[in-house]
Scaffold this motif. Structure first.
Motif, PDB file in Angstrom:
ATOM      1  N   TRP A   1       7.937  26.875  65.980  1.00  0.00           N
ATOM      2  CA  TRP A   1       6.962  25.776  65.615  1.00  0.00           C
ATOM      3  C   TRP A   1       7.411  25.320  64.111  1.00  0.00           C
ATOM      4  O   TRP A   1       7.809  24.156  63.697  1.00  0.00           O
ATOM      5  CB  TRP A   1       5.815  25.924  65.668  1.00  0.00           C
ATOM      6  N   ARG A   2       7.486  26.459  63.224  1.00  0.00           N
ATOM      7  CA  ARG A   2       7.629  25.983  61.676  1.00  0.00           C
ATOM      8  C   ARG A   2       9.138  25.780  61.538  1.00  0.00           C
ATOM      9  O   ARG A   2       9.521  24.747  60.794  1.00  0.00           O
ATOM     10  CB  ARG A   2       7.355  27.210  60.814  1.00  0.00           C
ATOM     11  N   ARG A   3      10.052  26.213  62.078  1.00  0.00           N
ATOM     12  CA  ARG A   3      11.385  25.819  61.960  1.00  0.00           C
ATOM     13  C   ARG A   3      11.677  24.437  62.549  1.00  0.00           C
ATOM     14  O   ARG A   3      12.394  23.748  61.826  1.00  0.00           O
ATOM     15  CB  ARG A   3      12.272  26.823  62.849  1.00  0.00           C
ATOM     16  N   GLY A   4      11.116  24.211  63.565  1.00  0.00           N
ATOM     17  CA  GLY A   4      11.246  22.698  64.046  1.00  0.00           C
ATOM     18  C   GLY A   4      10.488  21.693  62.976  1.00  0.00           C
ATOM     19  O   GLY A   4      11.235  20.715  62.780  1.00  0.00           O
ATOM     20  N   LEU A   5       9.619  22.207  62.356  1.00  0.00           N
ATOM     21  CA  LEU A   5       8.999  21.270  61.518  1.00  0.00           C
ATOM     22  C   LEU A   5       9.726  21.056  60.268  1.00  0.00           C
ATOM     23  O   LEU A   5      10.121  19.925  59.898  1.00  0.00           O
ATOM     24  CB  LEU A   5       7.602  21.918  61.221  1.00  0.00           C
ATOM     25  N   ILE A   6      10.251  22.212  59.810  1.00  0.00           N
ATOM     26  CA  ILE A   6      11.107  22.243  58.474  1.00  0.00           C
ATOM     27  C   ILE A   6      12.332  21.292  58.684  1.00  0.00           C
ATOM     28  O   ILE A   6      12.906  20.770  57.862  1.00  0.00           O
ATOM     29  CB  ILE A   6      11.340  23.570  58.157  1.00  0.00           C
ATOM     30  N   ALA A   7      12.940  21.804  60.114  1.00  0.00           N
ATOM     31  CA  ALA A   7      14.081  20.873  60.298  1.00  0.00           C
ATOM     32  C   ALA A   7      14.275  19.417  60.009  1.00  0.00           C
ATOM     33  O   ALA A   7      14.975  18.983  59.483  1.00  0.00           O
ATOM     34  CB  ALA A   7      14.786  21.260  61.711  1.00  0.00           C
ATOM     35  N   GLY A   8      12.892  18.715  60.118  1.00  0.00           N
ATOM     36  CA  GLY A   8      12.832  17.250  60.142  1.00  0.00           C
ATOM     37  C   GLY A   8      12.416  16.958  58.625  1.00  0.00           C
ATOM     38  O   GLY A   8      12.187  15.891  58.090  1.00  0.00           O
ATOM     39  N   CYS A   9      12.578  17.990  57.448  1.00  0.00           N
ATOM     40  CA  CYS A   9      12.076  17.582  56.332  1.00  0.00           C
ATOM     41  C   CYS A   9      13.239  17.786  55.183  1.00  0.00           C
ATOM     42  O   CYS A   9      14.268  18.475  55.391  1.00  0.00           O
ATOM     43  CB  CYS A   9      11.323  18.883  55.630  1.00  0.00           C
ATOM     44  N   ARG A  10      13.193  16.743  54.538  1.00  0.00           N
ATOM     45  CA  ARG A  10      14.239  16.607  53.259  1.00  0.00           C
ATOM     46  C   ARG A  10      13.874  17.086  51.748  1.00  0.00           C
ATOM     47  O   ARG A  10      12.579  16.590  51.766  1.00  0.00           O
ATOM     48  CB  ARG A  10      14.965  15.152  53.378  1.00  0.00           C
TER      49      ARG A  10
ATOM     50  N   TRP B   1      15.812  30.726  58.502  1.00  0.00           N
ATOM     51  CA  TRP B   1      17.023  30.028  59.042  1.00  0.00           C
ATOM     52  C   TRP B   1      17.982  31.379  59.263  1.00  0.00           C
ATOM     53  O   TRP B   1      19.303  31.075  59.796  1.00  0.00           O
ATOM     54  CB  TRP B   1      17.770  29.166  58.244  1.00  0.00           C
ATOM     55  N   ARG B   2      17.597  32.567  58.872  1.00  0.00           N
ATOM     56  CA  ARG B   2      18.046  33.716  59.364  1.00  0.00           C
ATOM     57  C   ARG B   2      17.351  34.755  60.238  1.00  0.00           C
ATOM     58  O   ARG B   2      15.956  34.733  60.185  1.00  0.00           O
ATOM     59  CB  ARG B   2      18.452  34.582  58.088  1.00  0.00           C
ATOM     60  N   MET B   3      18.058  35.413  60.962  1.00  0.00           N
ATOM     61  CA  MET B   3      17.330  36.458  61.789  1.00  0.00           C
ATOM     62  C   MET B   3      17.983  37.933  61.419  1.00  0.00           C
ATOM     63  O   MET B   3      19.034  37.886  61.038  1.00  0.00           O
ATOM     64  CB  MET B   3      17.626  36.240  63.190  1.00  0.00           C
ATOM     65  N   ARG B   4      17.153  38.722  61.937  1.00  0.00           N
ATOM     66  CA  ARG B   4      17.894  40.230  61.671  1.00  0.00           C
ATOM     67  C   ARG B   4      17.328  41.087  62.599  1.00  0.00           C
ATOM     68  O   ARG B   4      16.177  40.861  63.526  1.00  0.00           O
ATOM     69  CB  ARG B   4      17.403  40.871  60.302  1.00  0.00           C
ATOM     70  N   CYS B   5      18.133  42.083  62.866  1.00  0.00           N
ATOM     71  CA  CYS B   5      18.026  43.142  64.062  1.00  0.00           C
ATOM     72  C   CYS B   5      16.966  44.062  63.849  1.00  0.00           C
ATOM     73  O   CYS B   5      17.012  44.459  62.640  1.00  0.00           O
ATOM     74  CB  CYS B   5      19.339  43.793  64.120  1.00  0.00           C
ATOM     75  N   THR B   6      16.053  44.130  64.651  1.00  0.00           N
ATOM     76  CA  THR B   6      14.699  45.311  64.402  1.00  0.00           C
ATOM     77  C   THR B   6      15.286  46.496  64.030  1.00  0.00           C
ATOM     78  O   THR B   6      14.584  47.532  63.886  1.00  0.00           O
ATOM     79  CB  THR B   6      13.666  45.022  65.509  1.00  0.00           C
ATOM     80  N   GLN B   7      16.422  46.746  64.764  1.00  0.00           N
ATOM     81  CA  GLN B   7      16.986  48.308  64.718  1.00  0.00           C
ATOM     82  C   GLN B   7      18.121  48.354  63.498  1.00  0.00           C
ATOM     83  O   GLN B   7      18.710  49.347  63.330  1.00  0.00           O
ATOM     84  CB  GLN B   7      17.775  48.681  65.719  1.00  0.00           C
ATOM     85  N   GLU B   8      18.297  46.983  62.883  1.00  0.00           N
ATOM     86  CA  GLU B   8      19.059  46.694  61.554  1.00  0.00           C
ATOM     87  C   GLU B   8      20.482  47.490  61.795  1.00  0.00           C
ATOM     88  O   GLU B   8      20.915  48.168  61.057  1.00  0.00           O
ATOM     89  CB  GLU B   8      18.400  47.799  60.454  1.00  0.00           C
TER      90      GLU B   8
ATOM     91  N   GLU C   1      22.793  33.935  60.254  1.00  0.00           N
ATOM     92  CA  GLU C   1      22.080  32.510  60.051  1.00  0.00           C
ATOM     93  C   GLU C   1      21.888  31.998  61.683  1.00  0.00           C
ATOM     94  O   GLU C   1      22.757  32.352  62.632  1.00  0.00           O
ATOM     95  CB  GLU C   1      22.944  31.561  59.427  1.00  0.00           C
ATOM     96  N   ASP C   2      20.798  31.553  62.060  1.00  0.00           N
ATOM     97  CA  ASP C   2      20.723  30.840  63.302  1.00  0.00           C
ATOM     98  C   ASP C   2      19.804  29.636  63.020  1.00  0.00           C
ATOM     99  O   ASP C   2      18.636  29.688  62.612  1.00  0.00           O
ATOM    100  CB  ASP C   2      20.068  31.719  64.163  1.00  0.00           C
ATOM    101  N   ARG C   3      20.383  28.503  63.125  1.00  0.00           N
ATOM    102  CA  ARG C   3      19.425  27.054  62.974  1.00  0.00           C
ATOM    103  C   ARG C   3      19.188  26.487  64.262  1.00  0.00           C
ATOM    104  O   ARG C   3      18.980  25.224  64.183  1.00  0.00           O
ATOM    105  CB  ARG C   3      20.408  26.207  62.033  1.00  0.00           C
ATOM    106  N   THR C   4      19.186  27.230  65.214  1.00  0.00           N
ATOM    107  CA  THR C   4      18.725  26.602  66.566  1.00  0.00           C
ATOM    108  C   THR C   4      17.335  26.217  66.568  1.00  0.00           C
ATOM    109  O   THR C   4      16.630  27.056  66.359  1.00  0.00           O
ATOM    110  CB  THR C   4      19.103  27.729  67.764  1.00  0.00           C
ATOM    111  N   VAL C   5      17.227  24.994  66.879  1.00  0.00           N
ATOM    112  CA  VAL C   5      15.818  24.420  67.093  1.00  0.00           C
ATOM    113  C   VAL C   5      15.722  23.468  68.192  1.00  0.00           C
ATOM    114  O   VAL C   5      16.458  22.565  68.513  1.00  0.00           O
ATOM    115  CB  VAL C   5      15.430  23.466  65.556  1.00  0.00           C
TER     116      VAL C   5
END
Ligand code: BJW
Length: 247
Positions: free
Chosen positions: A62-71, A116-123, A129-133
């Motif tokens: 939800w927050r990624r979607g919101l931020i994606a629309g912000c400038r 805008w980044r993800m990380r593996c829980t097993q590292e 980077e993943d910007r999918t929204v």
């Protein structure tokens, strides 16, 4: 301030959620802050993610979607512009929204990671980077590590977690050597970020706070500007430039 304005070579800036408020990104602790509606313990701790990763991912989606629309706003842009003017410039942000980079800031120390980044829980690999929204979580599917298939998590710093070592070291070094520190849009209560202006003060830096509300830093800062950043920061920078020209 002891040093003439035109001799300032080293500037550090610490930003918080308030700098992005006028871009439409919600803050955490203000009147309309996220922590008024959501409990930090349910969403921004490792325990919360262990308990209910789906709930946590839904919130971040939800927050990624919101931020994606912000400038970026005028405050972000002013900092991007200032970066080119100083030999030693460090922009330290607690924000995960990426708006400083979008405004053109080239070097940003991200203390609390990036939404805008993800990380593996097993590292098993470095964050990606993943910007999918929006994220596709149909049928309860959650983001997975593309390398090992384990659950992925947002590459942000939750309560009780350590900050990225390299970022913290760079931030601390900048706080120790800067001549001027600007503290913009942070409630200055979350550690260790909140200690950075205190380090700068102890080392003799001139500390300026820009925030419409008082914070624990307000009494010790040299200059306090009680206004929203998007109007105050461009004006403050203009005044600085005028001081330099006049000598
Ligand atoms: C405007 C404006 C406009 C509005 N213009 N301004 C020592 C003592 C006590 C506790 C601790 C301690 N050391 C560590 C802790 C525990 C904890 C902590 O600090 N707790 C305190 C709350 C008491 N810290 C941690 O757990 C940190 N980890 C750590 O230290 O590890 C070692 C350790 C662990 C445990 C014990 C001891 C050591 C990690 C902190 C991680 C914070 N994570 C979050 C979420 C990030 C991911 C996400 O976004 O989802 O980071 S919480 C949230 O708070 C987010 C922010 O970056 C952070 C700071 O908030 P910020 O930016 O200041 O925003 P707000 O909303 O608080 O304020 C906005 C301000 O803007 C307001 O003042 C407005 O007035 C102003 N404003 N409009 C200018 N237009």
């Amino acid at each position: 301030m002891d040093i003439p304005w035109h001799d300032i070579r080293s500037v550090a800036v610490l930003t918080g959620a308030g700098i992005s408020a006028e871009s439409g990104v919600p803050t955490f602790r203000g009147e309309d802050g996220l922590w008024r509606t959501y409990r930090a313990e349910d969403l921004a701790t490792p325990d919360a993610f262990c308990r209910d990763p789906h709930l946590v991912w839904e919130w971040y989606d939800w927050r990624r979607g919101l931020i994606a629309g912000c400038r970026p706003n005028a405050a972000h842009r002013t900092l991007a512009h200032m970066e080119r003017r100083f030999d030693d410039w460090t922009l330290i942000t607690q924000n995960v929204d990426g708006l400083h980079q979008l405004a053109g800031s080239r070097s940003v120390v991200e203390l609390h990671g990036s939404i805008w980044r993800m990380r593996c829980t097993q590292e098993c690999q470095t964050p990606w980077e993943d910007r999918t929204v929006p994220l596709s979580m149909a049928g309860g599917a959650l983001p997975r590590c593309p390398n090992c298939g384990s659950l992925a998590r947002p590459d942000v710093v939750w309560f009780g977690e350590s900050l990225p070592g390299e970022a913290l070291t760079a931030a601390l070094a900048a706080a120790q050597r800067c001549q001027v520190m600007l503290v913009v849009g942070t409630s200055a209560v979350v550690q260790p970020a909140a200690s950075l202006p205190l380090v700068a003060l102890r080392r003799g830096a001139y500390v300026v706070e820009i925030n419409p509300q008082p914070t624990p830093l307000s009494d010790t800062a040299h200059e306090v500007i009680r206004e929203p950043a998007a109007s105050a920061l461009p004006r403050w920078w203009q005044t600085w430039q005028r001081r330099v020209t006049v000598g």
